[in-house]
Motif scaffolding. Structure first.
Motif, PDB file in Angstrom:
ATOM      1  N   LEU A  14      -3.690  -1.211  -6.337  1.00 51.39           N
ATOM      2  CA  LEU A  14      -4.446  -1.004  -5.099  1.00 51.39           C
ATOM      3  C   LEU A  14      -5.512  -2.073  -4.936  1.00 51.39           C
ATOM      4  N   ALA A  15      -6.179  -2.438  -6.019  1.00 54.04           N
ATOM      5  CA  ALA A  15      -7.197  -3.487  -5.937  1.00 54.04           C
ATOM      6  C   ALA A  15      -6.600  -4.796  -5.443  1.00 54.04           C
ATOM      7  N   ALA A  16      -5.350  -5.072  -5.824  1.00 51.31           N
ATOM      8  CA  ALA A  16      -4.692  -6.310  -5.398  1.00 51.31           C
ATOM      9  C   ALA A  16      -4.179  -6.229  -3.974  1.00 51.31           C
ATOM     10  N   ALA A  17      -3.786  -5.028  -3.537  1.00 46.97           N
ATOM     11  CA  ALA A  17      -3.142  -4.896  -2.224  1.00 46.97           C
ATOM     12  C   ALA A  17      -4.119  -4.626  -1.084  1.00 46.97           C
ATOM     13  N   ALA A  18      -5.229  -3.960  -1.360  1.00 44.22           N
ATOM     14  CA  ALA A  18      -6.143  -3.543  -0.295  1.00 44.22           C
ATOM     15  C   ALA A  18      -6.841  -4.749   0.335  1.00 44.22           C
ATOM     16  N   LEU A  40       0.825  -1.204   0.000  1.00 47.07           N
ATOM     17  CA  LEU A  40       0.000   0.000   0.000  1.00 47.07           C
ATOM     18  C   LEU A  40       0.860   1.255   0.000  1.00 47.07           C
ATOM     19  N   ASP A  41       1.992   1.211   0.686  1.00 47.85           N
ATOM     20  CA  ASP A  41       2.891   2.368   0.687  1.00 47.85           C
ATOM     21  C   ASP A  41       3.422   2.653  -0.719  1.00 47.85           C
ATOM     22  N   ALA A  42       3.766   1.580  -1.449  1.00 46.74           N
ATOM     23  CA  ALA A  42       4.269   1.764  -2.813  1.00 46.74           C
ATOM     24  C   ALA A  42       3.178   2.328  -3.723  1.00 46.74           C
ATOM     25  N   VAL A  43       1.949   1.868  -3.533  1.00 52.21           N
ATOM     26  CA  VAL A  43       0.828   2.392  -4.315  1.00 52.21           C
ATOM     27  C   VAL A  43       0.650   3.883  -4.049  1.00 52.21           C
TER      28      VAL A  43
END
Length: 387
Positions: A159-163, A130-133
Motif C-alpha cells: 500500500l505504501a508503494a501504490a498509494a 490498490l485493488d490487489a492490496v
C-alpha cells in the motif's frame, strides 16, 4: 565465576553473572485492569529445518505455543503474527496463517487475550494495484475473524508503494473498517522499523500523516478499537492520542519511552502493544500490578531500569531487534536453541548479543541464571571467545 564478554572495539570485559534469580510472581487474577497490554510475541523456528534466507518458514509449534501460554500466565495479551514474529522477515503468509489459527485456538483454551496481524504479504513481489492490496487485506482479515480473534490491520509495504496520497489510504481503510466484524487496531509502523513504510498515510510530513490517520478513525470510530503507533517519538504519540475520538485507544509501540507513555499524564495514557514485552514479561507484569494499585510513579520506578536493555535491543538497524529477543528467549530457557526463521540469528554482532545478555542478567530476567550463563558461554565459544 566470571565471563569474558566482547566489546564493540574488539576488547574483552569481565562480567560476573547473577547467582540467584529474581522472583517475579504471577498475578493472582488474569489481565491487568488499569491498561490493555499486548506483548508482540516471537516465533520459535524448527532448528532441524532449512530455515535459511528466503526459505519457507518451518515453525516449532510446541515451543511457540508454550511461549504464548507463558505470556498469558503473567496477565499479558498476545499480539500474534506481528513484526516481532518476523512477519515479512522470515515468517511467510502460509506459516503466519497457521500461526494465527493455532494461537487463537490456544487462546480460547487458556482464556488468554489475543489480537492478530492482518497484512498483504501474500502478494507477489513487485508493484501491486490498490485493488490487489484491498483483496489481500480482505483475505487475511477473513482468516483472523474466522478464528474468533481481533484484527490488527498492519501497515502494508504494498500500500505504501501504490498509494498516491492520503485519499487512497482513506478509501481503502474506510472500506476495510466498514466490513470488519469487530473493532480493529490500526497499525502505524515507522520507517525505522521498516524503511519500505516511509510516507505512510500519504505523506512524509508526520503532522500531515497524523491528520490523515485521525480523519480515517474519526469517520468510523466505532470500528476502531485503537491505533498502535511505533514512531519512537513520544511527543507525537501524545499529540495523536489527544486527538483520537473518545473510546479509541492509543497503543504505544514505542520501545524507547513506554514507561512514561503507559503511565500517562493529566490528559490520558497509552495502552501498549510492544515487542519488548516479549523478554520483559515478568518485570512488566510486576510493574503493571503497581499501576493496577493506582501508583503510576512506582510503575515507572519498576520499569525504567529496563530502558537500557530496550534501547539496546532496538538500536539501529531497529528492524533487527528480533535477534536479541530470540537470544533472550533461548537464554531464559523458553527454547532449546538460538535459531531463527530466515537465518536471522546472524543479524546482530557478538558484542551486541553479549551486551544484551549482560543487561538482561542485571535485571534478573533469567529464571535460572546458571542456565543462561552456560548457554551464553557456549555461544561465545562458537565465536572463539573463551573464558
Amino acid at each position: 565465576m566470571t565471563l569474558l564478554l566482547p566489546d564493540a572495539d574488539g576488547g574483552l570485559r569481565t562480567h560476573r553473572p547473577r547467582v540467584h534469580p529474581v522472583d517475579f510472581p504471577r498475578p493472582a487474577l488474569p489481565g491487568h485492569p488499569s491498561r490493555t497490554v499486548f506483548a508482540a510475541a516471537h516465533t520459535v523456528a524448527d532448528p532441524r529445518a532449512a530455515n535459511g534466507p528466503g526459505a519457507p518458514a518451518v515453525v516449532d509449534w510446541d515451543a511457540t505455543l508454550a511461549f504464548r501460554r507463558y505470556l498469558w500466565s503473567y496477565g499479558l495479551g498476545v499480539a500474534e503474527a506481528m513484526d516481532t514474529a518476523q512477519r515479512g522477515a522470515g515468517l511467510d503468509w502460509p506459516a503466519a496463517a497457521e500461526l494465527i489459527k493455532r494461537s487463537a485456538a490456544e487462546a480460547a483454551t487458556a482464556g488468554g487475550r489475543i489480537v492478530c496481524g492482518v497484512g498483504t504479504d501474500q502478494l507477489p513481489p513487485g508493484p501491486a494495484t490498490l485493488d490487489a492490496v484491498y483483496v489481500a487485506y480482505v483475505e487475511q482479515l477473513a482468516v483472523v475473524e474466522e478464528c474468533g480473534a481481533r484484527a490488527v490491520l498492519m501497515a502494508s509495504r504494498a500500500l505504501a508503494a501504490a498509494a498516491r496520497g492520503p485519499e487512497d489510504y482513506a478509501a481503502l481503510y474506510g472500506e476495510l473498517l466498514r466490513q470488519a466484524r469487530e473493532p480493529v487496531i490500526l497499525h502505524w509502523l515507522g520507517p525505522m522499523f521498516d524503511p519500505a513504510l516511509r510516507g505512510y498515510w500519504g505523506s512524509d510530513d508526520l503532522e500531515v500523516a497524523t491528520a490523515a490517520l485521525v480523519e480515517i478513525v474519526a469517520a468510523r470510530p466505532a470500528a476502531v478499537d485503537g491505533v498502535k503507533v511505533s514512531l519512537l517519538d513520544p511527543a507525537l504519540e501524545i499529540e495523536l492520542r489527544r486527538r483520537l475520538p473518545a473510546g479509541v485507544r492509543c497503543y504505544t509501540g514505542d520501545d524507547f519511552h513506554y514507561p512514561e507513555l503507559v503511565a500517562g499524564d493529566e490528559t490520558g495514557h497509552s495502552d501498549a502493544l510492544l515487542g519488548v514485552l516479549d523478554p520483559l514479561a515478568p518485570l512488566a507484569a510486576h510493574a503493571l500490578r503497581l499501576l493496577d494499585e493506582g501508583d503510576p510513579a512506582a510503575f515507572r520506578t519498576a520499569l525504567e531500569p529496563a530502558l537500557p536493555l530496550s534501547r539496546h535491543l532496538f538500536a539501529p538497524p531497529t528492524h533487527q531487534y528480533k535477534t536479541g529477543v530470540v537470544l533472550l528467549a533461548w537464554l531464559a530457557g523458553h527454547q532449546t536453541h538460538f535459531t531463527m526463521l530466515g537465518g536471522m540469528q546472524s543479524a546482530r554482532s557478538l558484542p551486541h548479543l553479549a551486551r544484551t545478555y549482560e543487561l538482561a542478567d542485571a535485571l534478573g530476567l533469567f529464571p535460572d541464571p546458571q542456565i543462561a550463563e552456560a548457554r551464553m558461554r557456549s555461544l561465545l565459544s562458537v565465536y572463539g571467545v573463551e573464558g
